[in-house]
Scaffold this motif. Structure first.
Motif, PDB file in Angstrom:
ATOM      1  N   TYR A 179      40.790  41.118 -64.575  1.00  0.00           N
ATOM      2  CA  TYR A 179      40.011  41.989 -65.604  1.00  0.00           C
ATOM      3  C   TYR A 179      40.445  42.543 -66.338  1.00  0.00           C
ATOM      4  N   GLU A 180      40.397  42.572 -67.525  1.00  0.00           N
ATOM      5  CA  GLU A 180      41.661  43.035 -68.188  1.00  0.00           C
ATOM      6  C   GLU A 180      40.350  43.932 -69.606  1.00  0.00           C
ATOM      7  N   LYS A 181      40.396  45.551 -69.551  1.00  0.00           N
ATOM      8  CA  LYS A 181      40.089  46.114 -70.653  1.00  0.00           C
ATOM      9  C   LYS A 181      40.515  46.293 -72.029  1.00  0.00           C
ATOM     10  N   ALA A 182      40.816  45.444 -72.091  1.00  0.00           N
ATOM     11  CA  ALA A 182      41.661  45.041 -73.783  1.00  0.00           C
ATOM     12  C   ALA A 182      41.873  46.201 -75.168  1.00  0.00           C
ATOM     13  N   ALA A 188      40.232  48.624 -74.774  1.00  0.00           N
ATOM     14  CA  ALA A 188      40.711  49.906 -74.724  1.00  0.00           C
ATOM     15  C   ALA A 188      41.760  50.432 -75.227  1.00  0.00           C
ATOM     16  N   SER A 189      42.447  50.050 -75.640  1.00  0.00           N
ATOM     17  CA  SER A 189      43.900  50.037 -76.243  1.00  0.00           C
ATOM     18  C   SER A 189      44.190  49.444 -77.645  1.00  0.00           C
ATOM     19  N   SER A 190      43.252  48.044 -78.228  1.00  0.00           N
ATOM     20  CA  SER A 190      43.942  47.843 -79.637  1.00  0.00           C
ATOM     21  C   SER A 190      42.517  47.795 -79.774  1.00  0.00           C
ATOM     22  N   SER A 214      43.489  42.892 -84.106  1.00  0.00           N
ATOM     23  CA  SER A 214      44.890  42.682 -83.996  1.00  0.00           C
ATOM     24  C   SER A 214      45.468  41.284 -82.841  1.00  0.00           C
ATOM     25  N   ARG A 215      44.460  41.117 -81.531  1.00  0.00           N
ATOM     26  CA  ARG A 215      44.754  40.189 -80.492  1.00  0.00           C
ATOM     27  C   ARG A 215      45.254  39.296 -81.126  1.00  0.00           C
ATOM     28  N   PHE A 220      48.371  47.979 -62.709  1.00  0.00           N
ATOM     29  CA  PHE A 220      46.893  47.303 -63.649  1.00  0.00           C
ATOM     30  C   PHE A 220      45.892  47.936 -62.918  1.00  0.00           C
ATOM     31  N   GLY A 265      41.529  46.965 -65.448  1.00  0.00           N
ATOM     32  CA  GLY A 265      42.408  47.024 -66.944  1.00  0.00           C
ATOM     33  C   GLY A 265      42.947  47.530 -67.833  1.00  0.00           C
ATOM     34  N   ARG A 289      45.403  58.491 -70.463  1.00  0.00           N
ATOM     35  CA  ARG A 289      45.872  58.123 -71.145  1.00  0.00           C
ATOM     36  C   ARG A 289      46.841  59.699 -70.638  1.00  0.00           C
ATOM     37  N   GLU A 345      45.345  45.566 -59.930  1.00  0.00           N
ATOM     38  CA  GLU A 345      46.265  44.170 -60.248  1.00  0.00           C
ATOM     39  C   GLU A 345      47.607  44.606 -60.624  1.00  0.00           C
ATOM     40  N   THR A 375      49.332  42.117 -75.439  1.00  0.00           N
ATOM     41  CA  THR A 375      48.901  40.955 -75.171  1.00  0.00           C
ATOM     42  C   THR A 375      50.041  40.085 -74.683  1.00  0.00           C
ATOM     43  N   THR A 399      49.606  45.484 -81.983  1.00  0.00           N
ATOM     44  CA  THR A 399      48.601  45.280 -82.182  1.00  0.00           C
ATOM     45  C   THR A 399      48.157  47.261 -81.455  1.00  0.00           C
ATOM     46  N   ALA A 455      49.214  48.653 -78.816  1.00  0.00           N
ATOM     47  CA  ALA A 455      48.311  48.888 -77.476  1.00  0.00           C
ATOM     48  C   ALA A 455      49.578  49.472 -76.199  1.00  0.00           C
ATOM     49  N   VAL A 465      49.188  53.522 -76.442  1.00  0.00           N
ATOM     50  CA  VAL A 465      47.710  53.753 -76.983  1.00  0.00           C
ATOM     51  C   VAL A 465      48.354  54.280 -75.156  1.00  0.00           C
TER      52      VAL A 465
END
Lengths: 208, 252
Positions: free
Chosen positions: A81-84, A86-88, A92-93, B72, B75, B82, B103, B174, B221, B223, B226
Protein backbone atom coordinates in the motif's frame (compact mmCIF):
# COMPACT_ATOMS: atom_id res chain seq x y z
CA UNK A 1 21.48 12.39 -17.88
CA UNK A 2 21.52 16.08 -16.97
CA UNK A 3 24.07 17.23 -19.57
CA UNK A 4 22.58 15.22 -22.44
CA UNK A 5 19.08 16.18 -21.31
CA UNK A 6 19.84 19.91 -21.37
CA UNK A 7 21.58 19.53 -24.73
CA UNK A 8 18.45 17.81 -26.06
CA UNK A 9 16.38 20.72 -24.69
CA UNK A 10 18.52 23.14 -26.71
CA UNK A 11 18.06 20.89 -29.74
CA UNK A 12 14.28 21.06 -29.26
CA UNK A 13 14.40 24.87 -29.52
CA UNK A 14 16.47 24.75 -32.72
CA UNK A 15 14.31 21.96 -34.19
CA UNK A 16 11.14 23.87 -33.38
CA UNK A 17 12.45 27.17 -34.75
CA UNK A 18 13.33 25.52 -38.06
CA UNK A 19 10.16 23.53 -38.40
CA UNK A 20 7.83 26.42 -37.64
CA UNK A 21 8.60 27.33 -41.27
CA UNK A 22 6.18 24.51 -42.13
CA UNK A 23 3.34 26.76 -41.00
CA UNK A 24 3.89 28.73 -44.22
CA UNK A 25 2.03 26.43 -46.61
CA UNK A 26 2.40 28.60 -49.73
CA UNK A 27 4.51 27.37 -52.71
CA UNK A 28 7.19 29.85 -51.58
CA UNK A 29 7.15 28.31 -48.11
CA UNK A 30 7.62 24.86 -49.64
CA UNK A 31 10.78 25.96 -51.50
CA UNK A 32 12.13 27.76 -48.43
CA UNK A 33 11.59 24.71 -46.21
CA UNK A 34 13.24 22.35 -48.71
CA UNK A 35 16.24 24.67 -49.02
CA UNK A 36 16.43 24.73 -45.20
CA UNK A 37 16.24 20.91 -45.07
CA UNK A 38 19.08 20.67 -47.59
CA UNK A 39 21.19 23.10 -45.54
CA UNK A 40 20.52 21.11 -42.35
CA UNK A 41 21.62 17.83 -43.96
CA UNK A 42 24.69 19.09 -45.84
CA UNK A 43 26.31 22.02 -43.99
CA UNK A 44 29.40 20.53 -42.24
CA UNK A 45 28.96 22.30 -38.89
CA UNK A 46 25.31 21.26 -38.67
CA UNK A 47 26.32 17.71 -39.61
CA UNK A 48 28.93 17.65 -36.86
CA UNK A 49 26.38 18.83 -34.29
CA UNK A 50 23.88 16.27 -35.56
CA UNK A 51 26.32 13.42 -34.78
CA UNK A 52 26.68 14.84 -31.28
CA UNK A 53 22.89 14.88 -31.13
CA UNK A 54 22.54 11.21 -32.15
CA UNK A 55 25.16 10.28 -29.56
CA UNK A 56 23.33 12.31 -26.91
CA UNK A 57 20.00 10.64 -27.64
CA UNK A 58 21.58 7.18 -27.45
CA UNK A 59 23.54 8.00 -24.28
CA UNK A 60 20.48 9.57 -22.63
CA UNK A 61 18.39 6.50 -23.50
CA UNK A 62 20.92 3.83 -22.47
CA UNK A 63 22.01 5.62 -19.30
CA UNK A 64 18.37 6.14 -18.40
CA UNK A 65 17.65 2.46 -18.97
CA UNK A 66 20.66 1.44 -16.85
CA UNK A 67 19.64 3.76 -14.00
CA UNK A 68 16.03 2.56 -14.17
CA UNK A 69 17.20 -1.06 -13.91
CA UNK A 70 19.41 -0.23 -10.91
CA UNK A 71 16.50 1.59 -9.29
CA UNK A 72 14.22 -1.38 -9.81
CA UNK A 73 16.81 -3.65 -8.21
CA UNK A 74 17.11 -1.29 -5.24
CA UNK A 75 13.57 -2.19 -4.15
CA UNK A 76 12.95 -5.89 -4.81
CA UNK A 77 9.82 -6.03 -2.63
CA UNK A 78 7.27 -3.32 -3.38
CA UNK A 79 4.97 -1.78 -0.81
CA UNK A 80 1.53 -3.41 -0.63
CA UNK A 81 0.00 0.00 0.00
CA UNK A 82 1.72 3.18 -1.16
CA UNK A 83 0.52 6.79 -1.30
CA UNK A 84 3.27 7.96 -3.60
CA UNK A 85 1.30 10.99 -4.78
CA UNK A 86 1.40 12.42 -1.26
CA UNK A 87 5.08 13.29 -1.63
CA UNK A 88 5.90 13.49 -5.35
CA UNK A 89 4.36 14.05 -8.78
CA UNK A 90 3.53 10.98 -10.88
CA UNK A 91 5.51 12.19 -13.88
CA UNK A 92 8.64 12.67 -11.78
CA UNK A 93 8.45 8.97 -10.88
CA UNK A 94 7.63 7.81 -14.42
CA UNK A 95 10.54 9.43 -16.27
CA UNK A 96 11.73 6.05 -17.57
CA UNK A 97 8.31 5.18 -18.99
CA UNK A 98 7.80 8.66 -20.46
CA UNK A 99 11.33 8.59 -21.85
CA UNK A 100 10.77 5.18 -23.47
CA UNK A 101 7.62 6.49 -25.15
CA UNK A 102 9.53 9.54 -26.39
CA UNK A 103 12.26 7.23 -27.73
CA UNK A 104 9.69 5.11 -29.60
CA UNK A 105 8.30 8.32 -31.04
CA UNK A 106 11.77 9.48 -32.10
CA UNK A 107 12.30 6.18 -33.97
CA UNK A 108 8.95 6.53 -35.80
CA UNK A 109 9.59 10.21 -36.47
CA UNK A 110 13.11 9.64 -37.81
CA UNK A 111 12.01 6.75 -40.04
CA UNK A 112 9.22 8.93 -41.38
CA UNK A 113 11.27 12.02 -42.28
CA UNK A 114 14.99 11.75 -41.43
CA UNK A 115 15.48 8.36 -43.10
CA UNK A 116 13.44 9.39 -46.16
CA UNK A 117 15.38 12.66 -46.45
CA UNK A 118 18.71 10.83 -46.43
CA UNK A 119 18.00 7.61 -48.31
CA UNK A 120 14.36 7.58 -49.40
CA UNK A 121 12.99 8.14 -52.90
CA UNK A 122 12.06 11.82 -52.66
CA UNK A 123 10.97 13.97 -55.59
CA UNK A 124 12.62 17.28 -56.44
CA UNK A 125 11.06 20.71 -56.07
CA UNK A 126 11.26 23.62 -58.56
CA UNK A 127 14.65 24.67 -57.11
CA UNK A 128 16.10 21.18 -57.50
CA UNK A 129 16.09 20.41 -53.76
CA UNK A 130 14.69 17.18 -52.29
CA UNK A 131 11.00 17.78 -51.70
CA UNK A 132 10.75 16.92 -47.99
CA UNK A 133 7.95 19.44 -47.64
CA UNK A 134 5.53 17.39 -49.76
CA UNK A 135 6.28 14.26 -47.73
CA UNK A 136 5.58 16.15 -44.49
CA UNK A 137 2.42 17.73 -45.87
CA UNK A 138 1.19 14.34 -47.15
CA UNK A 139 1.96 12.60 -43.82
CA UNK A 140 -0.08 15.14 -41.93
CA UNK A 141 -3.15 14.66 -44.11
CA UNK A 142 -3.48 11.34 -42.27
CA UNK A 143 -5.47 11.84 -39.10
CA UNK A 144 -3.82 9.04 -37.12
CA UNK A 145 -0.38 10.58 -37.64
CA UNK A 146 -1.67 13.92 -36.38
CA UNK A 147 -3.24 12.26 -33.34
CA UNK A 148 -0.03 10.30 -32.63
CA UNK A 149 2.06 13.47 -32.82
CA UNK A 150 -0.25 15.42 -30.53
CA UNK A 151 -0.34 12.62 -27.94
CA UNK A 152 3.42 12.19 -28.06
CA UNK A 153 3.95 15.91 -27.55
CA UNK A 154 1.85 15.53 -24.39
CA UNK A 155 4.18 12.75 -23.26
CA UNK A 156 7.18 14.95 -24.05
CA UNK A 157 5.60 17.79 -22.08
CA UNK A 158 5.44 15.68 -18.90
CA UNK A 159 8.99 14.38 -19.49
CA UNK A 160 10.27 17.96 -19.73
CA UNK A 161 8.09 19.16 -16.86
CA UNK A 162 10.28 17.14 -14.50
CA UNK A 163 13.42 16.81 -16.60
CA UNK A 164 14.28 20.46 -17.11
CA UNK A 165 14.55 21.50 -13.45
CA UNK A 166 15.82 18.05 -12.46
CA UNK A 167 18.85 18.48 -14.73
CA UNK A 168 19.86 21.65 -12.90
CA UNK A 169 19.49 19.92 -9.53
CA UNK A 170 21.63 16.98 -10.69
CA UNK A 171 24.38 19.37 -11.74
CA UNK A 172 24.26 20.94 -8.31
CA UNK A 173 22.73 24.16 -9.61
CA UNK A 174 20.26 24.70 -6.81
CA UNK A 175 20.10 28.02 -5.04
CA UNK A 176 17.20 29.33 -2.94
CA UNK A 177 17.08 32.46 -5.07
CA UNK A 178 17.29 30.82 -8.50
CA UNK A 179 15.56 27.45 -8.05
CA UNK A 180 12.01 28.91 -8.24
CA UNK A 181 13.02 30.68 -11.47
CA UNK A 182 14.50 27.48 -12.92
CA UNK A 183 11.36 25.55 -11.98
CA UNK A 184 9.07 28.13 -13.57
CA UNK A 185 11.17 28.33 -16.72
CA UNK A 186 11.07 24.50 -16.82
CA UNK A 187 7.28 24.38 -16.64
CA UNK A 188 6.98 27.17 -19.23
CA UNK A 189 9.41 25.34 -21.53
CA UNK A 190 7.62 22.00 -21.00
CA UNK A 191 4.27 23.52 -21.96
CA UNK A 192 5.18 25.94 -24.75
CA UNK A 193 7.62 23.83 -26.78
CA UNK A 194 5.38 20.73 -27.17
CA UNK A 195 2.35 22.95 -27.91
CA UNK A 196 4.17 24.62 -30.80
CA UNK A 197 5.45 21.26 -32.04
CA UNK A 198 1.92 19.83 -31.92
CA UNK A 199 0.63 22.91 -33.72
CA UNK A 200 2.55 21.99 -36.89
CA UNK A 201 0.74 18.69 -37.74
CA UNK A 202 -2.61 20.11 -36.60
CA UNK A 203 -2.15 23.26 -38.71
CA UNK A 204 -1.07 21.25 -41.77
CA UNK A 205 -4.00 18.84 -41.33
CA UNK A 206 -6.53 21.65 -41.10
CA UNK A 207 -5.09 23.64 -44.01
CA UNK A 208 -4.43 20.67 -46.31
CA UNK B 1 -12.31 10.74 25.20
CA UNK B 2 -13.52 8.60 22.33
CA UNK B 3 -11.90 5.20 22.02
CA UNK B 4 -11.32 3.89 18.53
CA UNK B 5 -11.58 0.46 16.97
CA UNK B 6 -9.02 -0.09 14.22
CA UNK B 7 -8.04 -2.82 11.82
CA UNK B 8 -4.30 -3.15 11.36
CA UNK B 9 -2.70 -4.91 8.41
CA UNK B 10 0.84 -5.55 9.58
CA UNK B 11 3.79 -7.13 7.79
CA UNK B 12 4.92 -10.26 9.62
CA UNK B 13 8.17 -11.94 8.71
CA UNK B 14 9.95 -14.43 10.97
CA UNK B 15 13.48 -13.63 9.87
CA UNK B 16 15.65 -12.15 7.13
CA UNK B 17 15.26 -15.17 4.85
CA UNK B 18 11.66 -16.04 5.75
CA UNK B 19 8.73 -15.25 3.52
CA UNK B 20 6.56 -12.51 4.95
CA UNK B 21 2.91 -11.56 4.63
CA UNK B 22 0.42 -8.95 5.76
CA UNK B 23 -1.58 -10.17 8.75
CA UNK B 24 -4.77 -8.56 9.98
CA UNK B 25 -5.16 -7.53 13.63
CA UNK B 26 -8.20 -5.85 15.14
CA UNK B 27 -7.34 -3.37 17.93
CA UNK B 28 -9.96 -1.99 20.27
CA UNK B 29 -9.71 0.73 22.91
CA UNK B 30 -7.26 2.93 21.09
CA UNK B 31 -7.07 6.37 22.64
CA UNK B 32 -6.55 9.30 20.30
CA UNK B 33 -3.85 10.55 22.67
CA UNK B 34 -1.68 7.48 22.15
CA UNK B 35 1.30 7.67 19.87
CA UNK B 36 1.36 5.13 17.06
CA UNK B 37 4.03 3.17 18.92
CA UNK B 38 1.96 3.10 22.12
CA UNK B 39 -0.90 1.70 20.08
CA UNK B 40 1.45 -1.06 18.86
CA UNK B 41 2.51 -1.64 22.49
CA UNK B 42 -1.15 -2.24 23.36
CA UNK B 43 -1.49 -4.67 20.47
CA UNK B 44 1.73 -6.48 21.45
CA UNK B 45 0.59 -6.70 25.08
CA UNK B 46 -2.57 -8.33 23.82
CA UNK B 47 -0.62 -10.74 21.59
CA UNK B 48 1.69 -11.76 24.45
CA UNK B 49 -1.28 -12.40 26.73
CA UNK B 50 -2.75 -14.66 24.04
CA UNK B 51 0.56 -16.50 23.80
CA UNK B 52 1.31 -15.18 20.31
CA UNK B 53 4.58 -13.76 19.04
CA UNK B 54 4.65 -9.96 19.52
CA UNK B 55 5.36 -7.73 16.53
CA UNK B 56 8.97 -6.61 16.24
CA UNK B 57 9.44 -2.91 15.51
CA UNK B 58 12.26 -0.43 16.14
CA UNK B 59 11.92 2.32 18.73
CA UNK B 60 14.07 4.00 21.32
CA UNK B 61 13.80 7.58 22.55
CA UNK B 62 10.15 8.11 21.62
CA UNK B 63 10.68 11.85 21.44
CA UNK B 64 11.56 12.20 17.76
CA UNK B 65 15.31 12.54 18.06
CA UNK B 66 16.92 9.08 17.89
CA UNK B 67 15.80 8.01 14.42
CA UNK B 68 15.06 4.45 15.53
CA UNK B 69 11.38 4.26 14.75
CA UNK B 70 10.58 3.52 11.13
CA UNK B 71 7.32 2.07 9.73
CA UNK B 72 5.62 2.74 6.41
CA UNK B 73 2.11 3.59 7.61
CA UNK B 74 -0.80 3.83 5.21
CA UNK B 75 1.49 4.32 2.24
CA UNK B 76 3.73 6.98 3.78
CA UNK B 77 7.01 6.94 5.68
CA UNK B 78 6.21 7.67 9.35
CA UNK B 79 2.55 7.78 8.34
CA UNK B 80 0.44 10.84 7.61
CA UNK B 81 1.69 14.20 8.87
CA UNK B 82 4.87 16.12 8.07
CA UNK B 83 8.09 16.70 10.00
CA UNK B 84 7.36 13.86 12.43
CA UNK B 85 8.74 10.45 13.27
CA UNK B 86 6.43 7.53 14.05
CA UNK B 87 6.68 8.11 17.80
CA UNK B 88 5.39 11.65 17.18
CA UNK B 89 2.43 10.36 15.15
CA UNK B 90 -0.70 10.39 17.27
CA UNK B 91 -3.73 8.19 16.86
CA UNK B 92 -5.92 11.29 16.54
CA UNK B 93 -4.66 11.38 12.95
CA UNK B 94 -6.88 8.32 12.35
CA UNK B 95 -10.61 7.75 12.58
CA UNK B 96 -12.65 5.08 14.31
CA UNK B 97 -13.02 2.09 11.99
CA UNK B 98 -9.94 2.88 9.89
CA UNK B 99 -7.84 0.16 8.31
CA UNK B 100 -4.14 0.94 8.67
CA UNK B 101 -1.39 -0.72 6.64
CA UNK B 102 1.94 -1.03 8.42
CA UNK B 103 4.98 -2.17 6.44
CA UNK B 104 8.73 -2.07 7.02
CA UNK B 105 11.03 0.25 5.03
CA UNK B 106 11.41 -1.37 1.62
CA UNK B 107 14.89 -1.31 0.13
CA UNK B 108 17.46 -3.87 -0.97
CA UNK B 109 19.94 -2.03 1.26
CA UNK B 110 17.60 -2.25 4.29
CA UNK B 111 16.95 -6.00 4.70
CA UNK B 112 14.17 -6.99 7.08
CA UNK B 113 15.48 -8.44 10.34
CA UNK B 114 12.07 -9.43 11.64
CA UNK B 115 8.54 -8.15 11.02
CA UNK B 116 8.83 -4.34 10.85
CA UNK B 117 12.43 -4.03 11.98
CA UNK B 118 14.99 -3.47 9.22
CA UNK B 119 18.78 -3.42 9.27
CA UNK B 120 19.94 0.15 8.63
CA UNK B 121 23.60 -0.78 9.02
CA UNK B 122 24.18 0.51 5.49
CA UNK B 123 23.87 4.04 6.89
CA UNK B 124 26.49 3.28 9.55
CA UNK B 125 28.89 1.98 6.90
CA UNK B 126 28.36 5.12 4.78
CA UNK B 127 29.11 7.24 7.85
CA UNK B 128 32.20 5.19 8.63
CA UNK B 129 33.41 5.76 5.07
CA UNK B 130 33.76 9.51 5.61
CA UNK B 131 31.10 11.09 7.81
CA UNK B 132 33.54 12.48 10.35
CA UNK B 133 36.33 15.00 10.86
CA UNK B 134 39.76 13.80 11.96
CA UNK B 135 40.54 16.07 14.89
CA UNK B 136 43.81 15.97 16.79
CA UNK B 137 42.80 15.45 20.42
CA UNK B 138 46.32 15.19 21.83
CA UNK B 139 46.19 18.36 23.90
CA UNK B 140 46.42 21.08 21.24
CA UNK B 141 42.72 20.97 20.39
CA UNK B 142 41.37 24.25 19.02
CA UNK B 143 38.08 25.36 20.50
CA UNK B 144 35.40 25.06 17.83
CA UNK B 145 34.00 28.46 18.65
CA UNK B 146 37.41 30.10 18.16
CA UNK B 147 37.11 29.60 14.40
CA UNK B 148 34.96 32.32 12.82
CA UNK B 149 32.13 30.87 10.71
CA UNK B 150 29.52 32.98 8.87
CA UNK B 151 26.15 32.69 10.59
CA UNK B 152 24.39 31.56 7.40
CA UNK B 153 26.91 28.72 6.90
CA UNK B 154 26.65 27.63 10.51
CA UNK B 155 22.85 27.61 10.27
CA UNK B 156 22.81 25.60 7.03
CA UNK B 157 25.37 23.15 8.42
CA UNK B 158 23.20 22.73 11.49
CA UNK B 159 20.11 22.20 9.35
CA UNK B 160 21.96 19.34 7.66
CA UNK B 161 23.19 18.01 10.99
CA UNK B 162 19.63 17.58 12.26
CA UNK B 163 19.41 14.41 10.13
CA UNK B 164 18.67 11.54 12.51
CA UNK B 165 19.44 8.80 9.97
CA UNK B 166 15.99 7.24 10.23
CA UNK B 167 15.88 6.16 6.58
CA UNK B 168 12.52 7.73 5.70
CA UNK B 169 14.15 9.27 2.63
CA UNK B 170 15.12 5.83 1.34
CA UNK B 171 11.78 4.32 2.29
CA UNK B 172 9.74 6.95 0.51
CA UNK B 173 11.96 7.28 -2.57
CA UNK B 174 10.58 5.44 -5.58
CA UNK B 175 14.20 4.42 -6.32
CA UNK B 176 15.19 3.61 -2.71
CA UNK B 177 17.89 6.24 -3.03
CA UNK B 178 19.85 7.37 0.03
CA UNK B 179 20.93 10.68 -1.47
CA UNK B 180 19.20 12.90 1.10
CA UNK B 181 20.84 11.10 4.01
CA UNK B 182 24.30 11.14 2.42
CA UNK B 183 23.84 14.75 1.29
CA UNK B 184 22.97 15.83 4.83
CA UNK B 185 26.05 14.10 6.22
CA UNK B 186 28.29 15.57 3.51
CA UNK B 187 26.80 19.06 3.85
CA UNK B 188 27.15 19.38 7.59
CA UNK B 189 30.93 19.19 7.17
CA UNK B 190 31.30 20.75 3.72
CA UNK B 191 30.03 24.08 5.02
CA UNK B 192 32.38 24.30 7.99
CA UNK B 193 36.12 25.09 8.00
CA UNK B 194 36.72 22.01 10.17
CA UNK B 195 35.33 19.82 7.38
CA UNK B 196 37.22 21.39 4.52
CA UNK B 197 40.55 19.48 4.68
CA UNK B 198 38.82 16.12 4.14
CA UNK B 199 35.96 17.39 1.96
CA UNK B 200 37.03 15.80 -1.34
CA UNK B 201 37.95 12.44 0.13
CA UNK B 202 34.78 12.44 2.21
CA UNK B 203 32.25 12.96 -0.56
CA UNK B 204 33.95 10.47 -2.89
CA UNK B 205 34.19 7.78 -0.20
CA UNK B 206 30.64 8.24 1.10
CA UNK B 207 29.08 8.19 -2.38
CA UNK B 208 31.13 5.12 -3.28
CA UNK B 209 29.91 3.33 -0.15
CA UNK B 210 26.32 4.43 -0.86
CA UNK B 211 26.49 2.86 -4.32
CA UNK B 212 28.10 -0.28 -2.92
CA UNK B 213 25.23 -0.75 -0.47
CA UNK B 214 22.74 -1.09 -3.33
CA UNK B 215 20.70 2.09 -2.91
CA UNK B 216 19.01 3.38 -6.06
CA UNK B 217 19.79 6.55 -7.98
CA UNK B 218 18.40 9.99 -7.27
CA UNK B 219 15.93 11.13 -9.91
CA UNK B 220 14.99 14.33 -8.06
CA UNK B 221 11.35 13.44 -7.41
CA UNK B 222 11.65 15.37 -4.14
CA UNK B 223 9.66 12.83 -2.10
CA UNK B 224 12.47 12.51 0.48
CA UNK B 225 12.35 16.19 1.34
CA UNK B 226 8.59 15.97 1.92
CA UNK B 227 8.75 12.90 4.17
CA UNK B 228 11.93 13.81 6.08
CA UNK B 229 10.99 14.26 9.77
CA UNK B 230 13.71 16.90 10.09
CA UNK B 231 12.91 18.81 6.91
CA UNK B 232 16.31 18.25 5.28
CA UNK B 233 16.22 20.17 2.00
CA UNK B 234 17.03 19.06 -1.54
CA UNK B 235 19.54 21.92 -1.59
CA UNK B 236 21.85 19.62 0.35
CA UNK B 237 21.65 17.04 -2.47
CA UNK B 238 22.61 19.75 -4.95
CA UNK B 239 25.51 20.74 -2.69
CA UNK B 240 26.68 17.14 -2.55
CA UNK B 241 26.40 16.93 -6.36
CA UNK B 242 28.58 20.04 -6.64
CA UNK B 243 31.08 18.67 -4.13
CA UNK B 244 31.11 15.31 -5.88
CA UNK B 245 31.55 16.73 -9.38
CA UNK B 246 34.33 19.05 -8.24
CA UNK B 247 36.06 16.27 -6.28
CA UNK B 248 35.78 13.81 -9.19
CA UNK B 249 37.34 16.27 -11.62
CA UNK B 250 40.16 17.46 -9.36
CA UNK B 251 41.12 14.30 -7.45
CA UNK B 252 44.72 13.15 -7.82
Amino acid sequence: MALTGLFLCIFLIAHLAGNLQLLDMSPGGQLKFNAYAKFMTTFPLVKAVSYLLYASILFHAFDGLLLAMQNRKARPIKYAYEKANASSKWFSRQMALLGTLVLVFIVIHMKQFWYEMHWGPLGMDADGNKDLYTLVAFSFTQLWYVVLYVIMMGVLAFHLMHGFASAFQSLGLNHPRYMPIIKNVGVFFAVIVPIFFALIPVWMFINA
Amino acid sequence: MGNMKLTLKIWRQNGPKAKGELNTYPVNDVSEDMSFLEMLDVLNDDLVRKGEEPIAFDHDCREGICGSCSLFINGEAHGPGRMITTCQLHMRKFKDGDTIHVEPWRAEAFPVIKDLAVDRGAFDRIQAAGGFVSVNTSGNLVDGNAVPIPKADADTAFDAATCIGCGACVATCTNSSAMLFVAAKVSQFALLPQGKPEAKRRVLAMVEQMDKEGFGNCSNTGACEVECPKGISLEHIARMNREYLAASVTKE
